[in-house]
Design a protein around this motif. Structure first.
Motif, PDB file in Angstrom:
ATOM      1  N   ALA A 180       0.850  -1.186   0.000  1.00  0.00           N
ATOM      2  CA  ALA A 180       0.000   0.000   0.000  1.00  0.00           C
ATOM      3  C   ALA A 180       0.884   1.234   0.000  1.00  0.00           C
ATOM      4  N   GLN A 181       0.493   2.234  -0.796  1.00  0.00           N
ATOM      5  CA  GLN A 181       1.304   3.438  -0.918  1.00  0.00           C
ATOM      6  C   GLN A 181       0.434   4.677  -0.764  1.00  0.00           C
ATOM      7  N   THR A 182       0.915   5.608   0.049  1.00  0.00           N
ATOM      8  CA  THR A 182       0.282   6.910   0.240  1.00  0.00           C
ATOM      9  C   THR A 182       1.348   7.978   0.004  1.00  0.00           C
ATOM     10  N   PRO A 183       0.952   9.245  -0.064  1.00  0.00           N
ATOM     11  CA  PRO A 183       1.973  10.291  -0.208  1.00  0.00           C
ATOM     12  C   PRO A 183       2.978  10.319   0.939  1.00  0.00           C
ATOM     13  N   GLU A 184       2.597   9.813   2.089  1.00  0.00           N
ATOM     14  CA  GLU A 184       3.480   9.866   3.252  1.00  0.00           C
ATOM     15  C   GLU A 184       4.423   8.669   3.354  1.00  0.00           C
ATOM     16  N   GLU A 185       4.001   7.482   2.889  1.00  0.00           N
ATOM     17  CA  GLU A 185       4.809   6.283   3.104  1.00  0.00           C
ATOM     18  C   GLU A 185       4.347   5.133   2.228  1.00  0.00           C
ATOM     19  N   THR A 186       5.187   4.090   2.218  1.00  0.00           N
ATOM     20  CA  THR A 186       4.862   2.830   1.548  1.00  0.00           C
ATOM     21  C   THR A 186       4.966   1.711   2.574  1.00  0.00           C
ATOM     22  N   ARG A 187       3.980   0.836   2.599  1.00  0.00           N
ATOM     23  CA  ARG A 187       3.977  -0.282   3.544  1.00  0.00           C
ATOM     24  C   ARG A 187       3.858  -1.599   2.788  1.00  0.00           C
ATOM     25  N   LEU A 188       4.632  -2.573   3.252  1.00  0.00           N
ATOM     26  CA  LEU A 188       4.642  -3.902   2.641  1.00  0.00           C
ATOM     27  C   LEU A 188       4.368  -4.941   3.721  1.00  0.00           C
ATOM     28  N   LEU A 189       3.623  -5.972   3.366  1.00  0.00           N
ATOM     29  CA  LEU A 189       3.295  -7.054   4.301  1.00  0.00           C
ATOM     30  C   LEU A 189       3.362  -8.378   3.561  1.00  0.00           C
ATOM     31  N   SER A 190       3.940  -9.375   4.205  1.00  0.00           N
ATOM     32  CA  SER A 190       3.975 -10.719   3.623  1.00  0.00           C
ATOM     33  C   SER A 190       3.785 -11.765   4.711  1.00  0.00           C
ATOM     34  N   VAL A 191       3.139 -12.859   4.341  1.00  0.00           N
ATOM     35  CA  VAL A 191       2.907 -13.993   5.231  1.00  0.00           C
ATOM     36  C   VAL A 191       3.298 -15.258   4.477  1.00  0.00           C
ATOM     37  N   VAL A 192       4.108 -16.103   5.097  1.00  0.00           N
ATOM     38  CA  VAL A 192       4.568 -17.340   4.464  1.00  0.00           C
ATOM     39  C   VAL A 192       4.349 -18.501   5.423  1.00  0.00           C
ATOM     40  N   PHE A 193       3.741 -19.587   4.917  1.00  0.00           N
ATOM     41  CA  PHE A 193       3.548 -20.816   5.680  1.00  0.00           C
ATOM     42  C   PHE A 193       4.434 -21.904   5.080  1.00  0.00           C
ATOM     43  N   GLU A 194       5.117 -22.632   5.937  1.00  0.00           N
ATOM     44  CA  GLU A 194       5.945 -23.764   5.482  1.00  0.00           C
ATOM     45  C   GLU A 194       5.662 -24.980   6.361  1.00  0.00           C
ATOM     46  N   ARG A 195       5.205 -26.051   5.742  1.00  0.00           N
ATOM     47  CA  ARG A 195       4.954 -27.302   6.477  1.00  0.00           C
ATOM     48  C   ARG A 195       6.170 -28.206   6.308  1.00  0.00           C
ATOM     49  N   VAL A 196       6.776 -28.581   7.416  1.00  0.00           N
ATOM     50  CA  VAL A 196       8.003 -29.372   7.403  1.00  0.00           C
ATOM     51  C   VAL A 196       7.653 -30.847   7.524  1.00  0.00           C
ATOM     52  N   VAL A 197       8.278 -31.658   6.690  1.00  0.00           N
ATOM     53  CA  VAL A 197       8.035 -33.102   6.685  1.00  0.00           C
ATOM     54  C   VAL A 197       9.363 -33.828   6.840  1.00  0.00           C
ATOM     55  N   SER A 198       9.414 -34.789   7.731  1.00  0.00           N
ATOM     56  CA  SER A 198      10.594 -35.630   7.892  1.00  0.00           C
ATOM     57  C   SER A 198      10.478 -36.828   6.958  1.00  0.00           C
TER      58      SER A 198
END
Length: 279
Positions: free
Chosen positions: A112-130
């Motif tokens: 998201a970007q406004t004249p005052e700032e830019t904001r970034l967000l990310s979410v990552v899921f990782e399922r670990v398997v043996s």
């Protein structure tokens, strides 16, 4: 005549002896084979340990919708009210990361970007398997991955005597006296100005999933470049590792995104994701 009679008496005796020998051999073979087979089965069964149970999670939720409510997104990613509704909806819908296996690794990103700032967000899921659950369970394998990331972040593994260090990172030392000019969580630094907000810093977190840590990085200050702050929270819940990353980039130099507010927003989202996985 006597010789013929003797021969007749000997031949039946030999035939009976041969028959008895053959029968004894057959019984011996059956008995031996049965004992050997049973012994091997028992031996093999005794040496083989039962494999560990699979991890708690067999699949992953859709990251663009899991726990990321519209109200929370609007607070983390403010946008101008003048933005048309279709563009607004598209922005808050997020963009899913490319994935070759949706049950092993998925992610979603927003900007998201406004004249005052830019904001970034990310979410990552990782399922670990043996792949060798006879030696390591899915949960243990996930913990190994988590500890490796904790080490890469240069954060110490939490111990029973951990205490705040001068940089805000828990250490094994029992001393809580900061070095001169150091920044301590909850205490404003005296170097910039007495009213400067506190820098919480990177550290291990408690009460978030099975285990968690936060990285807080502020880009260097420049004459013409604004300082951006990136907060990354990594937590493990059973055999799933979740990464939440939130960045704030002001448009003008001299404006520093506050550490407390940025970390607080990131942790609230991380907590919502923990609750989502616990449903």
């Amino acid at each position: 005549m006597q010789r013929k009679a003797a021969v007749r008496r000997v031949l039946p005796g030999l035939a009976m002896f041969a028959a008895l020998a053959a029968g004894a051999g057959g019984l011996t073979g059956c008995t031996s084979g049965g004992d050997t087979g049973g012994g091997n089965d028992a031996k093999n069964g005794g040496n083989q340990a039962a494999p560990a149970q699979p991890g708690k999670y067999r699949s992953l939720p859709a990251p663009c919708r899991a726990g990321v409510e519209s109200k929370r997104l609007k607070g983390m990613l403010p946008i101008p009210d003048t933005l048309p509704a279709p563009q607004r909806d598209q922005l808050y819908a997020g963009v899913a990361d490319a994935s070759y296996d949706g049950d092993r690794h998925v992610g979603c990103r927003w900007s998201a970007q406004t004249p005052e700032e830019t904001r970034l967000l990310s979410v990552v899921f990782e399922r670990v398997v043996s792949y060798d659950r006879a030696a390591t369970s899915d949960d243990d394998k996930a913990r190994q991955v988590y500890v490796r990331r904790l080490t890469d972040a240069k954060l110490p593994f939490p111990g029973p005597t951990a205490s705040p260090s001068p940089t805000g990172t828990p250490t094994a030392s029992t001393s809580t006296t900061p070095a001169p000019g150091a920044t301590v969580p909850g205490v404003p630094s005296s170097s910039p100005s007495p009213s400067a907000p506190a820098e919480l810093g990177s550290r291990v977190l408690e009460g978030l999933g099975s285990e968690a840590y936060v990285e807080d990085k502020l880009s260097p200050a420049g004459a013409s470049a604004a300082q951006s702050r990136t907060v990354r929270i990594v937590f493990r819940t059973s055999n799933v590792i979740v990464t939440v990353e939130y960045s704030v980039q002001p448009a003008l130099p001299g404006v520093v995104p506050p550490s407390g507010e940025t970390q607080d927003r990131t942790r609230q989202l991380a907590q919502a994701l923990v609750e989502r996985f616990n449903e």
